[in-house]
Design a protein around this motif. Sequence first.
Motif, short mmCIF file in Angstrom:
data_model
loop_
_atom_site.label_atom_id
_atom_site.label_comp_id
_atom_site.label_asym_id
_atom_site.label_seq_id
_atom_site.Cartn_x
_atom_site.Cartn_y
_atom_site.Cartn_z
N UNK A 133 0.87 -1.18 0.00
CA UNK A 133 0.00 0.00 0.00
C UNK A 133 0.90 1.23 0.00
N UNK A 134 0.81 2.02 -1.05
CA UNK A 134 1.58 3.26 -1.15
C UNK A 134 0.67 4.38 -0.67
N UNK A 135 0.97 4.92 0.48
CA UNK A 135 0.12 5.94 1.10
C UNK A 135 0.68 7.31 0.75
N UNK A 136 -0.18 8.19 0.24
CA UNK A 136 0.27 9.47 -0.30
C UNK A 136 -0.77 10.54 -0.07
N UNK A 137 -0.35 11.77 -0.29
CA UNK A 137 -1.28 12.89 -0.37
C UNK A 137 -0.64 14.00 -1.19
N UNK A 138 -1.49 14.84 -1.75
CA UNK A 138 -1.05 16.01 -2.48
C UNK A 138 -1.23 17.18 -1.52
N UNK A 139 -0.14 17.74 -1.00
CA UNK A 139 -0.27 18.80 0.02
C UNK A 139 -1.00 20.05 -0.48
N UNK A 140 -1.08 20.23 -1.79
CA UNK A 140 -1.83 21.38 -2.32
C UNK A 140 -3.33 21.15 -2.27
N UNK A 141 -3.74 19.88 -2.17
CA UNK A 141 -5.17 19.55 -2.18
C UNK A 141 -5.69 18.93 -0.90
N UNK A 142 -4.83 18.23 -0.16
CA UNK A 142 -5.26 17.45 0.99
C UNK A 142 -4.68 17.98 2.30
N UNK A 143 -5.42 17.78 3.39
CA UNK A 143 -4.90 18.09 4.72
C UNK A 143 -3.66 17.23 4.96
N UNK A 196 -2.72 15.32 7.31
CA UNK A 196 -2.90 13.98 7.88
C UNK A 196 -3.74 13.06 7.00
N UNK A 197 -4.28 13.56 5.90
CA UNK A 197 -5.07 12.71 5.00
C UNK A 197 -4.15 11.84 4.16
N UNK A 198 -4.54 10.60 3.95
CA UNK A 198 -3.77 9.69 3.12
C UNK A 198 -4.68 9.04 2.10
N UNK A 199 -4.23 9.03 0.86
CA UNK A 199 -4.87 8.26 -0.20
C UNK A 199 -3.97 7.04 -0.40
N UNK A 200 -4.50 6.00 -1.00
CA UNK A 200 -3.73 4.76 -1.14
C UNK A 200 -3.79 4.22 -2.56
N UNK A 201 -2.62 3.91 -3.08
CA UNK A 201 -2.51 3.12 -4.29
C UNK A 201 -1.98 1.77 -3.85
N UNK A 202 -2.50 0.72 -4.45
CA UNK A 202 -2.04 -0.63 -4.15
C UNK A 202 -1.05 -1.07 -5.23
N UNK A 203 -0.06 -1.85 -4.85
CA UNK A 203 0.96 -2.26 -5.82
C UNK A 203 1.34 -3.72 -5.61
N UNK A 204 1.56 -4.39 -6.74
CA UNK A 204 2.19 -5.71 -6.70
C UNK A 204 3.69 -5.45 -6.57
N UNK A 205 4.44 -6.50 -6.35
CA UNK A 205 5.88 -6.33 -6.21
C UNK A 205 6.51 -5.74 -7.47
N UNK A 206 6.01 -6.14 -8.64
CA UNK A 206 6.58 -5.67 -9.90
C UNK A 206 6.37 -4.17 -10.12
N UNK A 207 5.29 -3.60 -9.58
CA UNK A 207 4.99 -2.19 -9.82
C UNK A 207 5.23 -1.29 -8.60
N UNK A 208 5.70 -1.86 -7.52
CA UNK A 208 5.93 -1.05 -6.31
C UNK A 208 6.88 0.12 -6.60
N UNK A 209 7.97 -0.14 -7.27
CA UNK A 209 8.98 0.89 -7.52
C UNK A 209 8.47 1.96 -8.49
N UNK A 210 7.82 1.55 -9.59
CA UNK A 210 7.39 2.54 -10.57
C UNK A 210 6.29 3.44 -10.02
N UNK A 211 5.32 2.86 -9.31
CA UNK A 211 4.27 3.68 -8.72
C UNK A 211 4.86 4.58 -7.63
N UNK A 212 5.76 4.03 -6.82
CA UNK A 212 6.41 4.82 -5.77
C UNK A 212 7.26 5.94 -6.34
N UNK A 213 7.99 5.67 -7.41
CA UNK A 213 8.82 6.70 -8.04
C UNK A 213 7.96 7.83 -8.60
N UNK A 214 6.82 7.49 -9.20
CA UNK A 214 5.90 8.49 -9.74
C UNK A 214 5.42 9.42 -8.63
#
Length: 76
Positions: free
Chosen positions: A25-35, A37-55
């Motif tokens: 679970x890649x937990x993120x927020x856009x500080x320009x849009x979100x408080x 302490x708010x977290x949005x989540x993208x889910x990743x398989x092992x193969x895509x963990x790095x590319x989604x995280x890098x983005x």
Amino acid sequence: MSTPLSADEPLTCSSRGCRAPAEWALRWNNPRLHDADRRKTWLACTAHRATLGDFLDARGFLREVVPAPGSPTLEG
């Protein structure tokens, strides 16, 4: 409007076109849009963990990467 996932449905990777089980679970927020302490989540398989995280990290959005609920990564 999206339909909520049932407890029986496996979590799948958020990468476009990927249907692999999510292990991270890649937990993120856009500080320009979100408080701060708010977290949005993208889910990743092992193969895509790095590319989604890098983005997200390149934009300063990535806050943490944790094992996804039900993931085998929680057991090891």
